[in-house]
Design a protein around this motif. Structure first.
Motif, PDB file in Angstrom:
ATOM      1  N   ASP A 102       0.811  -1.209   0.000  1.00  8.66           N
ATOM      2  CA  ASP A 102       0.000   0.000   0.000  1.00  8.66           C
ATOM      3  C   ASP A 102       0.848   1.264   0.000  1.00  8.66           C
ATOM      4  OD1 ASP A 102      -2.148  -1.608   0.010  1.00  8.66           O
ATOM      5  OD2 ASP A 102      -2.639  -1.366   2.131  1.00  8.66           O
ATOM      6  N   LEU A 103       2.027   1.197   0.594  1.00  7.20           N
ATOM      7  CA  LEU A 103       2.857   2.398   0.673  1.00  7.20           C
ATOM      8  C   LEU A 103       3.317   2.834  -0.711  1.00  7.20           C
ATOM      9  CD1 LEU A 103       4.136   4.428   2.573  1.00  7.20           C
ATOM     10  CD2 LEU A 103       6.116   2.924   2.768  1.00  7.20           C
ATOM     11  N   ILE A 126      -3.627  12.508   1.601  1.00  4.04           N
ATOM     12  CA  ILE A 126      -2.510  11.622   1.270  1.00  4.04           C
ATOM     13  C   ILE A 126      -1.425  11.709   2.332  1.00  4.04           C
ATOM     14  CG2 ILE A 126      -0.691  11.210  -0.422  1.00  4.04           C
ATOM     15  CD1 ILE A 126      -2.617  12.124  -2.581  1.00  4.04           C
ATOM     16  N   LEU A 127      -1.191  12.895   2.858  1.00  8.41           N
ATOM     17  CA  LEU A 127      -0.177  13.057   3.902  1.00  8.41           C
ATOM     18  C   LEU A 127      -0.540  12.270   5.155  1.00  8.41           C
ATOM     19  CD1 LEU A 127       2.395  14.459   4.908  1.00  8.41           C
ATOM     20  CD2 LEU A 127       0.965  16.382   5.635  1.00  8.41           C
ATOM     21  N   ILE A 128      -1.796  12.358   5.577  1.00  9.24           N
ATOM     22  CA  ILE A 128      -2.226  11.619   6.759  1.00  9.24           C
ATOM     23  C   ILE A 128      -2.161  10.111   6.510  1.00  9.24           C
ATOM     24  CG2 ILE A 128      -4.217  11.124   8.220  1.00  9.24           C
ATOM     25  CD1 ILE A 128      -2.870  13.680   8.969  1.00  9.24           C
ATOM     26  N   GLN A 129      -2.551   9.669   5.324  1.00  5.27           N
ATOM     27  CA  GLN A 129      -2.516   8.240   5.023  1.00  5.27           C
ATOM     28  C   GLN A 129      -1.087   7.711   4.989  1.00  5.27           C
ATOM     29  OE1 GLN A 129      -4.726   7.577   1.427  1.00  5.27           O
ATOM     30  NE2 GLN A 129      -6.657   8.296   2.309  1.00  5.27           N
ATOM     31  N   LEU A 130      -0.149   8.506   4.484  1.00 12.41           N
ATOM     32  CA  LEU A 130       1.255   8.086   4.515  1.00 12.41           C
ATOM     33  C   LEU A 130       1.766   7.978   5.947  1.00 12.41           C
ATOM     34  CD1 LEU A 130       2.750  10.134   1.547  1.00 12.41           C
ATOM     35  CD2 LEU A 130       2.370   7.682   1.644  1.00 12.41           C
ATOM     36  N   LYS A 131       1.371   8.906   6.798  1.00  7.77           N
ATOM     37  CA  LYS A 131       1.763   8.812   8.209  1.00  7.77           C
ATOM     38  C   LYS A 131       1.197   7.563   8.864  1.00  7.77           C
ATOM     39  CE  LYS A 131       2.280  13.787   9.096  1.00  7.77           C
ATOM     40  NZ  LYS A 131       1.762  14.948   9.893  1.00  7.77           N
ATOM     41  N   GLU A 132      -0.046   7.234   8.529  1.00  3.58           N
ATOM     42  CA  GLU A 132      -0.665   6.041   9.108  1.00  3.58           C
ATOM     43  C   GLU A 132       0.041   4.771   8.646  1.00  3.58           C
ATOM     44  OE1 GLU A 132      -5.200   7.896   9.319  1.00  3.58           O
ATOM     45  OE2 GLU A 132      -4.682   6.380   7.839  1.00  3.58           O
ATOM     46  N   LEU A 133       0.388   4.713   7.356  1.00  6.40           N
ATOM     47  CA  LEU A 133       1.077   3.534   6.855  1.00  6.40           C
ATOM     48  C   LEU A 133       2.473   3.402   7.446  1.00  6.40           C
ATOM     49  CD1 LEU A 133       0.032   3.691   3.089  1.00  6.40           C
ATOM     50  CD2 LEU A 133      -0.698   2.011   4.770  1.00  6.40           C
ATOM     51  N   ARG A 167       4.518   0.402  10.235  1.00  8.81           N
ATOM     52  CA  ARG A 167       5.806  -0.265  10.041  1.00  8.81           C
ATOM     53  C   ARG A 167       6.811   0.055  11.140  1.00  8.81           C
ATOM     54  NH1 ARG A 167       7.312  -0.595   3.662  1.00  8.81           N
ATOM     55  NH2 ARG A 167       5.293  -1.320   2.914  1.00  8.81           N
ATOM     56  N   ARG A 168       6.490   1.050  11.918  1.00  5.99           N
ATOM     57  CA  ARG A 168       7.438   1.440  12.966  1.00  5.99           C
ATOM     58  C   ARG A 168       7.441   0.381  14.049  1.00  5.99           C
ATOM     59  NH1 ARG A 168       6.240   7.164  15.106  1.00  5.99           N
ATOM     60  NH2 ARG A 168       6.650   7.549  12.899  1.00  5.99           N
ATOM     61  N   TRP A 195      -2.566   6.238  13.143  1.00  6.52           N
ATOM     62  CA  TRP A 195      -2.761   4.802  12.925  1.00  6.52           C
ATOM     63  C   TRP A 195      -3.947   4.623  12.012  1.00  6.52           C
ATOM     64  CZ3 TRP A 195      -7.450   3.008  14.993  1.00  6.52           C
ATOM     65  CH2 TRP A 195      -8.040   3.852  15.933  1.00  6.52           C
ATOM     66  N   ARG A 196      -3.884   3.587  11.198  1.00  7.61           N
ATOM     67  CA  ARG A 196      -4.885   3.347  10.177  1.00  7.61           C
ATOM     68  C   ARG A 196      -6.014   2.500  10.751  1.00  7.61           C
ATOM     69  NH1 ARG A 196      -4.352   0.303   4.590  1.00  7.61           N
ATOM     70  NH2 ARG A 196      -3.478  -1.234   5.988  1.00  7.61           N
ATOM     71  N   ALA A 197      -7.236   2.993  10.624  1.00  4.56           N
ATOM     72  CA  ALA A 197      -8.410   2.315  11.194  1.00  4.56           C
ATOM     73  C   ALA A 197      -8.999   1.356  10.170  1.00  4.56           C
ATOM     74  CB  ALA A 197      -9.440   3.333  11.645  1.00  4.56           C
TER      75      ALA A 197
END
Length: 795
Positions: free
Chosen positions: A360-361, A386-393, A397-398, A631-633
């Protein structure tokens, strides 16, 4: 030796591995390509050689020979984009061949690859900008001589940058011109082209209008862009509950309220409207279509004498009000159950079918931008989203290092969690006991003052229990948030799940105590009164008080908390998803519980949710900040639908089923006042149907042996459980297959590494053999390790 090598190569030619090796050898022996690759690869070293990230890692770990580097450079992924002039020459040749054909094929018959291979073309470096300009002009000339659809097709297929494609398109249009371009097409084709474009623009306009008519379309995009999918899940869940409430309201209004309102019964003159009815639900609302006690127990459109002999009026169909009331409630709950189960299964499949989000990233980075967006407001929203979704993805991985490496740390964490759960469960138990004793004391005082105080004072007295329950539901979630700070969970989604679990236990236990309290009041004190109207008024008061306390918490609690954090920590609070979602589930449960006793309660719930959306959105924009740990819900919608289905809807269905099948209705009010139970309305109707029309005996057989028989009900429930089980197994099987396919894709990458290492080993052996023998073998086909060893043995 050359003959022996050729004989060995021909014997191994049937093997797939030898064929691949022969192909690599033919690439190596190409002198022009050898010079090209050496010029490009040697200045850069081996850091940039390889196929993707996997080959780069292999190339960095070992020093490959020039032959291996030439094989790597000849792969399709390394040739694309190496020479822009070669690409332009290739598409010039394609357009030239296409233009010279007498019958032009359809553009759909052409190859649709996005990055065509150019290995079979002459690969040469651009000698200079003059030669590239000549090739570009030739390509532009050829593009002008093909149709617009084919020209767009070629431009999409070219593996060059968007700026290069845009420049080619502009050159084609500038040199060709609008009038000349029209002359290149026949008149009929030109008219057909404009008709198709007109219909397409009309279709896109209609689609845009349809999307704009969606409720809260822009608001949801704005929330998603600023706060992410976790906060968006709350508003999507609110929208889902609004759809359920509207559905219940339409059913009750069309089949219960409207028929009775057109044939109002003779009721006592009610009190004048004072405004307190909006809080208490009593007074002028008591004898209205709002409550159960207002509805008749006979067939509408019939003139009845003393309630015994009824005749249908001319020109109108009879409407059995008790049967319509019972069937409307039953059908509404049945359809709601089907929709809930279907929604839950769909969300479960979408959430858990894909086990990983590793791809997805890349898709989000390279494929998420919509180039059709041109408005500044939409561009800004898409950028934020898109910025928020990239932070969630990236947050998924962190890797958080575990703090429980020692036994003492594990014991300390276990003790903290145990103590927190003891405190939370103890608070739930204390709240339930307090609600029970306050309700008992309140009704004791109510019975003592029923003859001394006025009706308004008694109605205000009944507000004490809803106020107490709403206050508990308001304060205890904040107490649970403080306990969560003590626990300090590493994952934000785990923190949300724990908070949802604690709030759910609190609200379900309190609702269980209230249901026991209402049925107990009926048995003890309201046997001779309209106890259904009393329970309906109680539920109305709970819904109203819940809404008022949500408003107080939103306007004062969140605002005050924002001022405190801005003064001390220079930041705003975050949106509490668990508490707000459980408030929605609690309110919807009250609406389901009161649907039998208050047919218009779904209308109140609909108005409440509409106001709540705009109030929560305003508070979110002004008083809250985006989550500090994005975080992605992806699973939140599934969790919400599961909680709405099983604890909430199932509990309400069990309570109403008990009232319908086991509790005797009031003898003084309501459509079922002459029956032993509400479920007997269907039995009475079936008996009348048998007497009036003997041809419908098959229908009565269905009622007696399929509907009334408990075995059929248990059989249908068993079949439903089996279907759900098989669906879960299918989803689990699909997840396992996806994991196996992902593992196979990973093994394909390992196969590439293995092949490169083997080739490097073979050429290393050949180089060593050449150094030892003192002479170079020509036209020798490299094979497997066994073949190389045989050659060395022969030498």
């Amino acid at each position: 030796q050359e003959a022996q090598a050729e004989l060995t190569g021909s014997s191994q030619a049937r093997d797939v591995k030898s064929q691949v090796t022969e192909l690599h050898y033919s690439l190596i022996m190409d002198e022009d390509e050898e010079e090209l690759e050496l010029k490009e690869l040697h200045p850069r070293g081996t850091d940039h050689v390889g196929l993707g990230e996997d080959l780069d890692e292999v190339a960095q770990s070992q020093n490959y020979s020039s032959a291996t580097l030439k094989i790597l450079a000849s792969m399709p992924s390394r040739t694309i984009g190496r020479s822009r002039g070669a690409i332009i020459s290739e598409y010039y040749n394609c357009t030239n061949k296409l233009r010279r054909r007498k019958s032009r094929p359809s553009i759909y018959d052409m190859r649709s690859v996005a990055r065509p291979s150019i290995r079979h073309y002459s690969l040469e470096l651009d000698s200079g900008p003059e030669e590239e300009a000549v090739k570009r002009s030739l390509l532009v000339t050829e593009l002008q001589n093909v149709s617009s659809g084919q020209r767009d097709r070629f431009l999409k297929m070219m593996p060059v940058s968007l700026a290069e494609k845009r420049e080619l398109r502009q050159l084609t249009c500038m040199q060709h011109g609008g009038i000349q371009r029209r002359g290149s097409l026949p008149r009929c084709s030109w008219i057909r082209y404009h008709i198709i474009m007109g219909f397409r623009n009309l279709w896109y306009t209609l689609l845009a209008i349809v999307y704009s008519l969606k409720p809260w379309h822009y608001s949801l995009k704005q929330i998603s862009g600023r706060f992410g999918s976790s906060v968006l899940s709350y508003f999507l869940f609110l929208k889902t509950l609004l759809m359920f409430s509207i559905f219940l309201f339409l059913l009750s209004f069309l089949f219960i309220v409207l028929p009775q309102a057109t044939h109002p019964p003779k009721v006592l003159k009610g009190r004048t409207f004072t405004g307190m009815e909006l809080l208490t639900g009593a007074g002028n609302f008591t004898f209205s279509v709002m409550y159960y006690g207002y509805y008749n127990n006979f067939t509408l459109n019939e003139v009845c004498i003393n309630g015994s002999h009824c005749k249908s009026t001319a020109g109108q169909l009879p409407y059995n009000m008790p049967l319509a009331y019972a069937f409307t409630v039953g059908i509404a709950f049945f359809i709601t159950c089907i929709v809930l189960v279907y929604s839950m299964s769909c969300s479960f499949g979408e959430s858990y079918r894909i086990g990983s989000t590793l791809g997805d990233l890349a898709n989000k980075v390279f494929c998420s931008w919509d180039f059709k967006v041109i408005q500044k407001r939409s561009v800004r929203l898409q950028h934020e989203n898109i910025l928020i979704q990239l932070k969630e993805l990236l947050s998924e991985r962190r890797r958080h290092p575990s703090k429980l490496n020692t036994i003492w740390g594990k014991l300390q964490n276990l003790a903290v969690h145990s103590l927190v759960w003891i405190l939370s469960l103890g608070s739930v138990l204390g709240s339930a006991i307090l609600v029970y004793y306050i309700s008992e004391h309140m009704h004791k005082v109510y019975r003592e003052r029923v003859k001394q105080s006025s009706e308004t004072e008694l109605e205000v007295l009944l507000l004490l229990l809803p106020v107490l329950v709403s206050l508990i539901n308001l304060l205890l979630p904040y107490f649970y948030s403080l306990l969560a700070l003590w626990e300090k969970p590493d994952s934000p989604i785990l923190e949300v799940y724990i908070a949802i679990c604690r709030n759910l236990i609190l609200k379900m236990v309190i609702l269980g105590v209230l249901c026991y309290h209402w049925l107990g009041r009926k048995m003890k004190y309201l046997e001779d009164k309209c106890w259904e109207t009393f329970i309906g008024q109680e539920l109305y008061r709970f819904v109203v008080m819940d809404f008022l306390f949500i408003l107080l918490d939103t306007f004062f609690g969140e605002m005050v908390w924002r001022f405190i954090l801005e003064k001390k920590q220079k930041r705003k609070p975050e949106f509490d998803i668990a508490r707000n979602v459980l408030e929605l589930i609690y309110g919807q449960t009250l609406a389901w519980l009161g649907f039998l006793f208050v047919p218009l309660l779904p209308a109140v719930q609909t108005l409440k949710l509409l106001l709540l959306f705009y109030i929560k959105k305003l508070s979110l924009m002004r008083n809250c900040q985006s989550p500090s740990k994005p975080w992605r819900a992806c699973h939140m919608n599934t969790i919400f639908m599961t909680l709405l289905c099983f604890p909430s809807f199932l509990g309400a269905a069990v309570f109403l089923s008990y009232c319908i099948w086991s509790v005797k209705p009031s003898d003084t009010c309501g459509p079922f006042q002459t029956l032993g139970t509400i479920s007997e309305a269907g039995k009475v109707w079936i008996q009348e149907l048998e007497k009036s029309n003997p041809r419908l005996l098959w229908f009565t057989w269905i009622y007696h042996y399929l509907v009334k028989n408990t075995f059929c009900i248990f059989l249908a429930a068993g079949v439903l459980m089996i279907v759900i089980y098989f669906y879960i197994q299918v989803v689990n099987g699909q997840r396992k297959i996806i994991l196996m396919l992902k593992e196979q894709i990973g093994n394909e990458g390992e196969d590439k590494k293995f092949l490169i290492q083997k080739l490097h080993l073979i050429y290393g052996k050949q180089k060593k053999k050449e150094n030892v023998g003192g002479r170079v073998l020509e036209r020798q086909v490299p094979g497997s390790d066994t073949v190389s060893e045989e050659k060395e043995a022969n030498l």
